[in-house]
Design an enzyme around this catalytic site. Structure first.
Site, mmCIF file in Angstrom:
data_model
loop_
_atom_site.group_PDB
_atom_site.id
_atom_site.type_symbol
_atom_site.label_atom_id
_atom_site.label_comp_id
_atom_site.label_asym_id
_atom_site.label_seq_id
_atom_site.Cartn_x
_atom_site.Cartn_y
_atom_site.Cartn_z
ATOM 1 N N PRO A 165 55.556 -41.227 83.417
ATOM 2 C CA PRO A 165 54.269 -41.935 83.425
ATOM 3 C C PRO A 165 53.210 -41.170 84.196
ATOM 4 C CG PRO A 165 56.053 -43.485 83.736
ATOM 5 C CD PRO A 165 56.676 -42.112 83.757
ATOM 6 N N CYS A 166 52.042 -41.011 83.569
ATOM 7 C CA CYS A 166 51.048 -40.079 84.109
ATOM 8 C C CYS A 166 50.028 -40.731 85.020
ATOM 9 C CB CYS A 166 50.323 -39.372 82.963
ATOM 10 S SG CYS A 166 49.382 -40.480 81.885
ATOM 11 N N GLN A 167 50.046 -42.064 85.164
ATOM 12 C CA GLN A 167 49.011 -42.722 85.968
ATOM 13 C C GLN A 167 48.893 -42.188 87.386
ATOM 14 O OE1 GLN A 167 50.931 -44.256 83.851
ATOM 15 N NE2 GLN A 167 49.593 -45.390 82.473
#
Length: 381
Positions: free
Chosen positions: A78-80
């Site tokens: 997940p890139c958040q």
């Protein structure tokens, strides 16, 4: 030699679908979100494993592969935590921060022949990324780090991503850009234009495709989009429609919000909130509405028929489907990564066979790893 992939953080299956479409079998996709099971399994031949990577042993993941053949371990953590849309929050305090470390742990334990990782460009500014790459390097992998604008590879959006490729069987490089001419360039029109989809109004859904639905607009926003030109800004509006934040110096440069896309250009990056007219330049180029959930998926290069919803599903949550689509690896980019690995394996198996027969040069010893740069992509070194 056969090859099989396992897709970590698989979501609804963008990467898996791309791999399978070019002949790379995927044994399983792993994700902690149970809501991903239906779209993943309904559109792909792989098994969905509901699991938290941080609580999953490497032995469990290794058991998903067949006994023979090359192993690909693929994943987009997940890139958040790493995104420039993180609004300045300390990413080390976010729960997803540890997932790339877990990815490195699994690589270290299984040591698959091939590893691929896709994420936002900003991830390279963080120590967890450096440690991940160093893990690959110390294990003897050849590493190719590529800063990619997805439009160069046929994705109709200005989506910039970091693609890391690592191999234990030879020097690996991402294939050259596939869409470099004016005629080839991907556009919004090519993705969602013409009679590809039925016209709908704001707040409506297509009877033939429940995912082709657009959020409703307040009267003032409906008037704003009616006064918006494709590729224009809020400066096209009558003065009484301009937001207070845009009247301030600090907000005067934010041109893209409440904007329309242009038919013959690429779309902006499809985020998890692409369905909201005020979240970016997500207005339809022609119809007075934000783009639909289906249009967002097609701009992410999911096939039009990709099923995200069960037939008996009555309630549709925009934020859930928006996350599914916006967080996905674009299917077309997954195909490019898959084609890279296919060519890489074919080339190195051929060279190894030739070396054994005395008809070719010996393959370079991968115990002497290199940080390789793929031709045709921008260097980030």
């Amino acid at each position: 030699m056969d090859v099989t992939a396992v897709d970590l953080f698989c979501g609804v299956g963008g990467l898996t679908h791309g791999f399978e479409s070019i002949g790379i079998p995927v044994a399983a996709g792993i994700d902690v979100n149970p809501d991903c099971r239906y779209p993943f399994e309904a559109n792909n031949d792989a098994e969905f494993v509901e699991a938290d990577i941080a609580e999953t042993s490497s032995d469990e993941i290794a058991s998903l592969y067949p006994d023979d053949g090359y192993k690909i371990l693929a994943g987009c953590a997940p890139c958040q935590p790493f995104s420039n849309l993180n609004n300045g929050r300390d990413s080390e305090e976010m729960d997803d921060w540890s997932l790339l470390r877990e990815f490195g742990r699994i690589v270290r334990d299984i040591q698959p022949e091939l590893v691929t990782m896709e994420n936002v460009i900003e991830i390279r500014n963080h120590q967890v990324y450096s440690r991940f790459v160093d893990t690959l390097f110390k294990l003897g992998y050849d590493i190719s780090v590529n800063k990619v604008n997805c439009t160069d590879y046929g994705v109709p959006q200005n989506r910039k991503r970091l693609v890391v490729l690592a191999s234990q069987i030879g020097d690996i490089s991402l294939i050259n850009p596939t869409h470099t001419t004016y005629e080839d360039r991907p556009t919004v029109r090519k993705a969602i234009g013409g009679d590809t989809l039925n016209p709908i109004k704001a707040g409506e859904a297509d009877d033939e495709d429940p995912l082709h639905r657009s959020q409703s607009l307040a009267d003032k926003n409906l008037e704003r989009i009616r006064q918006s030109e494709p590729g224009g800004t809020w400066r096209d509006w009558d003065n009484e429609l301009v937001l207070d934040c845009h009247r301030k110096d600090s907000g005067s440069t934010y041109d893209a919000v409440y904007g329309r896309m242009e038919w013959d250009s690429a779309a902006p990056t499809i985020t998890t909130q692409f369905y909201g007219y005020g979240s970016g330049r997500f207005g339809h180029p022609e119809q007075d509405r934000a783009i639909s959930l289906r249009e967002g998926a097609m701009l992410q290069t999911f096939p039009k028929e990709y099923s995200f919803l069960k037939e008996d599903q009555d309630e549709i949550h925009y934020n859930q489907i928006g996350r599914f689509i916006g967080n996905a690896v674009p299917v077309r980019l997954a195909k490019v990564i898959g084609e890279t690995t296919n060519q890489h394996i074919k080339h190195n198996v051929k060279d190894r066979n030739a070396s054994r027969d005395g008809t070719g040069t010996e393959v370079r010893d991968v115990a002497q790893p290199q940080r390789a740069e793929s031709s045709g992509v921008e260097s980030i070194q």
